[in-house]
Motif scaffolding. Structure first.
Motif, PDB file in Angstrom:
ATOM      1  N   ASP A 290       0.814  -1.219   0.000  1.00  0.00           N
ATOM      2  CA  ASP A 290       0.000   0.000   0.000  1.00  0.00           C
ATOM      3  C   ASP A 290       0.850   1.273   0.000  1.00  0.00           C
TER       4      ASP A 290
ATOM      5  N   VAL B 207       2.982   3.353  -5.151  1.00  0.00           N
ATOM      6  CA  VAL B 207       1.892   3.858  -5.989  1.00  0.00           C
ATOM      7  C   VAL B 207       2.426   4.452  -7.288  1.00  0.00           C
ATOM      8  N   ASN B 208       1.536   4.525  -8.250  1.00  0.00           N
ATOM      9  CA  ASN B 208       1.811   5.220  -9.503  1.00  0.00           C
ATOM     10  C   ASN B 208       1.996   6.710  -9.195  1.00  0.00           C
TER      11      ASN B 208
ATOM     12  N   PHE C 232      -0.876   9.368  -9.012  1.00  0.00           N
ATOM     13  CA  PHE C 232      -1.836   9.458  -7.908  1.00  0.00           C
ATOM     14  C   PHE C 232      -1.200  10.272  -6.776  1.00  0.00           C
TER      15      PHE C 232
ATOM     16  N   ARG D 146       0.548   7.449  -1.313  1.00  0.00           N
ATOM     17  CA  ARG D 146       0.756   6.197  -0.573  1.00  0.00           C
ATOM     18  C   ARG D 146       0.096   6.287   0.787  1.00  0.00           C
TER      19      ARG D 146
ATOM     20  N   ASP E  54      -7.408   5.098  -0.963  1.00  0.00           N
ATOM     21  CA  ASP E  54      -6.149   4.544  -1.470  1.00  0.00           C
ATOM     22  C   ASP E  54      -6.360   3.830  -2.795  1.00  0.00           C
ATOM     23  N   TYR E  55      -7.267   2.873  -2.799  1.00  0.00           N
ATOM     24  CA  TYR E  55      -7.448   2.073  -4.017  1.00  0.00           C
ATOM     25  C   TYR E  55      -8.443   2.700  -4.977  1.00  0.00           C
TER      26      TYR E  55
ATOM     27  N   ARG F 116      -5.711   4.543  -7.043  1.00  0.00           N
ATOM     28  CA  ARG F 116      -4.945   3.590  -7.842  1.00  0.00           C
ATOM     29  C   ARG F 116      -5.755   3.099  -9.041  1.00  0.00           C
TER      30      ARG F 116
ATOM     31  N   GLU G 168      -5.158   3.721 -13.185  1.00  0.00           N
ATOM     32  CA  GLU G 168      -4.995   2.529 -14.025  1.00  0.00           C
ATOM     33  C   GLU G 168      -5.914   2.564 -15.234  1.00  0.00           C
TER      34      GLU G 168
END
Length: 644
Positions: free
Chosen positions: A49, A52-53, A56, A78, A92-93, A96, A100
């Motif tokens: 976690d 990260v890209n 973001f 992050r 967080d996700y 992400r 994507e």
């Protein structure tokens, strides 16, 4: 002069405004995140976690020395996104998943303000002060970080964010502390309307995305609140609700666990992307645009491969909290849906055969939908990423086929039964008087006698070459070589000495037991002129160790990415290379091969041997590393030169 000064200030002001407007990036999408503990982040974040890209971002709403952040500055998104000591959140996700699925030129940023345990009243302008007066002591420290006004801090940070990008939506996760409050939707609307007004936003362009609390299917403590949350779109026109169905939770049944947060975050993103007309891939979409891997168990649709050689996995495991695919040492997270199915994909893979494993809550297991292969010192899953027509040499063709036999024999030197795998050419059983030369072919460390016939497709390579008249019909023998378990030096022993002992027992066994068994059991030529040995990696080392000290028994030698390190060609193997003329007369063909993407010292060894006058053929497999595709190619290059 005063007029000139005022004009100058006006011009400077206009120029500054122009520069500020120009600095705003329309491809930087900003999302405001607010709520209570589930938005704040209650589950402990993990190493995965924190990577990260770079597209973001998070605008820190407080100073946070845990991760070196200052209030009002952008940082990589992050975990933890909120304050010091918080954990994983749906944001967080969400971030992400957004990056994507959005074009590469689009960045996503979040502004994150949340207070564990708070009611929605904390974010309402006209109720905030009264609510804070009754706040419990454990909440006061959290409130202080926001100067006792989380709403105002959110607005303040949002205005900073607006200078860099465009606010595209508001993410809310709150309601546990308001369970049973039927006025909650109207209170949320009050907060939403104030944000729209204070930030000069257009409500039609900025949706509110609200998540359900822990669902009844996981005995959620506040699950009844979901009925009230479901009515939010009736009150706020531009709003949607994110389902929590099937998401795992912590033992308190109040907070989601890390796995639940990851999936919930993806669901937030799915809603937002859907509003943009971007649909996340469904299982049906994946199946329509991919093909099953040839290495799958018969009848299994997954894993699958797309045109870019990305592998797709789909596993049913409703009770698992975290599932990853470990392919070539790279770990890929899979996402679980509400029905217990996990899906995920890899980055593009290079062509060839690759071992892989599933990590189930951190424990490594094989994929039940993959055929299994002995590798990495254990049974492993494998995926074959197909080459084009250049790989036809190891594929099954319409030619006469030989047989691969499993043979059990007794080793007098080890006082136990052993197993070997023997290939006989297609005509072996047709002519009972014909004899055949023999190639002893060894695998590498952590593999066994089945490796060349399963991972290596040696039988197809032999069948195809024999049918085309490229190589002589021959028997091929494969044995475990006592290297199935990877090298493990004994404690307190010299590592180099231990390394030299690793697999050395095979030399005695081969000379005293294996060769006599093969010559007795099969119709072989028993002289050195009709006997060859080759091996890959550690099997290459074994090949050199055995053949170069037994040249009375072998006339053909091959090393494929051979683990032949630090060899002094002037002294090695009792100085066998010092008399090049004698060596070249005895060894009819010496072959060394490797891949361009590995460094096994093969090229340096070839140069040293040639410098001694030794005839050695050198082959380099383009674009491959220490892998089975390199060794298939080496075998294909090696066998046409045998027994001619």
């Amino acid at each position: 002069m005063k007029h000139f000064f005022k004009s100058g200030l006006l011009l400077a002001s206009l120029l500054l405004c122009s520069l500020t407007a120009f600095a705003q990036d329309p491809n930087f999408y900003i999302y405001l995140c607010l709520g209570q503990s589930n938005m704040e982040g209650n589950a402990r974040y993990e190493a995965q976690d924190t990577i990260v890209n770079s597209r973001f971002k998070v605008l820190s709403a407080v100073d946070n020395d845990e991760v070196g952040r200052k209030m009002g500055k952008w940082y990589p998104g992050r975990a933890p996104l909120c304050r010091k000591g918080t954990g994983l959140t749906p944001a967080d996700y969400f971030g992400r998943t957004m990056v994507e699925n959005l074009p590469e030129n689009v960045k996503v940023g979040v502004v994150h303000v949340a207070i564990g345990g708070c009611k929605i009243e904390l974010f309402q302008k006209d109720t905030r002060e009264e609510y804070i007066k009754t706040a419990p002591d454990w909440m006061k420290g959290m409130l202080k970080e926001y100067d006792d006004n989380p709403y105002e801090r959110l607005v303040e940070m949002a205005k900073i964010a607006q200078k860099d990008g465009v606010i595209k939506g508001i993410l809310l996760h709150q309601g546990e502390s308001n369970t049973g409050d039927k006025e909650w939707p109207m209170k949320v609307k009050d907060v939403y309307d104030n944000l729209i007004a204070d930030l000069n936003l257009n409500a039609e362009d900025v949706p509110l995305i609200a998540g359900e609390v822990v669902n009844a299917d996981h005995q959620g403590t506040c699950a009844s609140m979901n009925e009230i949350i479901a009515t939010l779109p009736q009150v706020i026109k531009n709003s949607v609700v994110v389902s929590s169905k099937g998401l795992s939770c912590a033992s308190d049944h109040l907070h989601f666990d890390a796995a639940g947060y990851r999936v919930l975050g993806r669901r937030y993103a799915e809603k937002v992307l859907g509003m943009m007309g971007i649909k996340l891939q469904t299982t049906e979409d994946i199946i329509a645009n991919t093909v099953p891997a040839s290495s799958n168990m018969h009848g299994c649709d997954f894993p699958r491969l797309d045109k870019e050689n990305r592998a797709y996995f789909r596993i049913y495991a409703p009770d698992v909290k975290r599932l990853q695919a470990d392919v070539c040492g790279v770990k890929y997270d899979l996402a679980k849906d509400e029905n217990g199915w996990w899906t995920g994909r890899t980055n593009p893979l290079v062509v060839g055969f690759h071992y892989y494993f599933l990590l189930v809550d951190g424990f490594s297991v094989i994929d039940p939908m993959s055929c299994t292969f002995f590798g990495c010192s254990r049974m492993a899953s494998g995926i074959e990423v197909p080459e084009g027509s250049e790989g036809d040499y190891y594929r099954t063709q319409d030619v006469p086929h030989g047989q691969v036999r499993i043979c059990t024999y007794y080793s007098e030197s080890q006082k136990r039964f052993r197993r070997c795998v023997v290939y006989t050419p297609a005509d072996y059983d047709n002519n009972k008087k014909k004899r055949y030369p023999v190639l002893y072919l060894q695998h590498g460390m952590g593999e066994d006698e089945t490796g060349w016939s399963t991972q290596g497709y040696m039988y197809n390579i032999l069948d195809n070459q024999i049918a085309e008249g490229k190589c002589e019909p021959m028997i091929v023998v494969m044995e475990s070589g006592d290297i199935e378990v990877g090298f493990r030096p004994r404690p307190g022993k010299d590592v180099n000495a231990e390394r030299n002992l690793y697999g050395s027992s095979f030399a005695t066994l081969m000379i005293n037991d294996l060769i006599p068994y093969i010559d007795k059991t099969f119709r072989t030529y028993t002289d050195r002129e009709h006997r060859a040995m080759a091996g890959l990696s550690w099997g290459g080392k074994q090949t050199f160790d055995i053949t170069l000290t037994n040249l009375d028994k072998f006339a053909y030698i091959g090393g494929f990415s051979g683990a032949i390190f630090g060899v002094d060609v002037k002294t090695a193997f009792n100085g066998v290379f010092t008399d090049a003329k004698a060596f070249n007369k005895k060894v009819h063909y010496l072959f060394l091969g490797c891949g361009t993407e590995e460094n096994m010292g093969t090229e340096a060894l070839v140069k040293s041997l040639r410098g001694m006058g030794i005839n050695v053929d050198y082959y380099v497999s383009q674009g491959t590393a220490h892998e089975w595709l390199t060794w298939r190619r080496c075998l294909n290059e090696f066998i046409p030169h045998l027994f001619k």
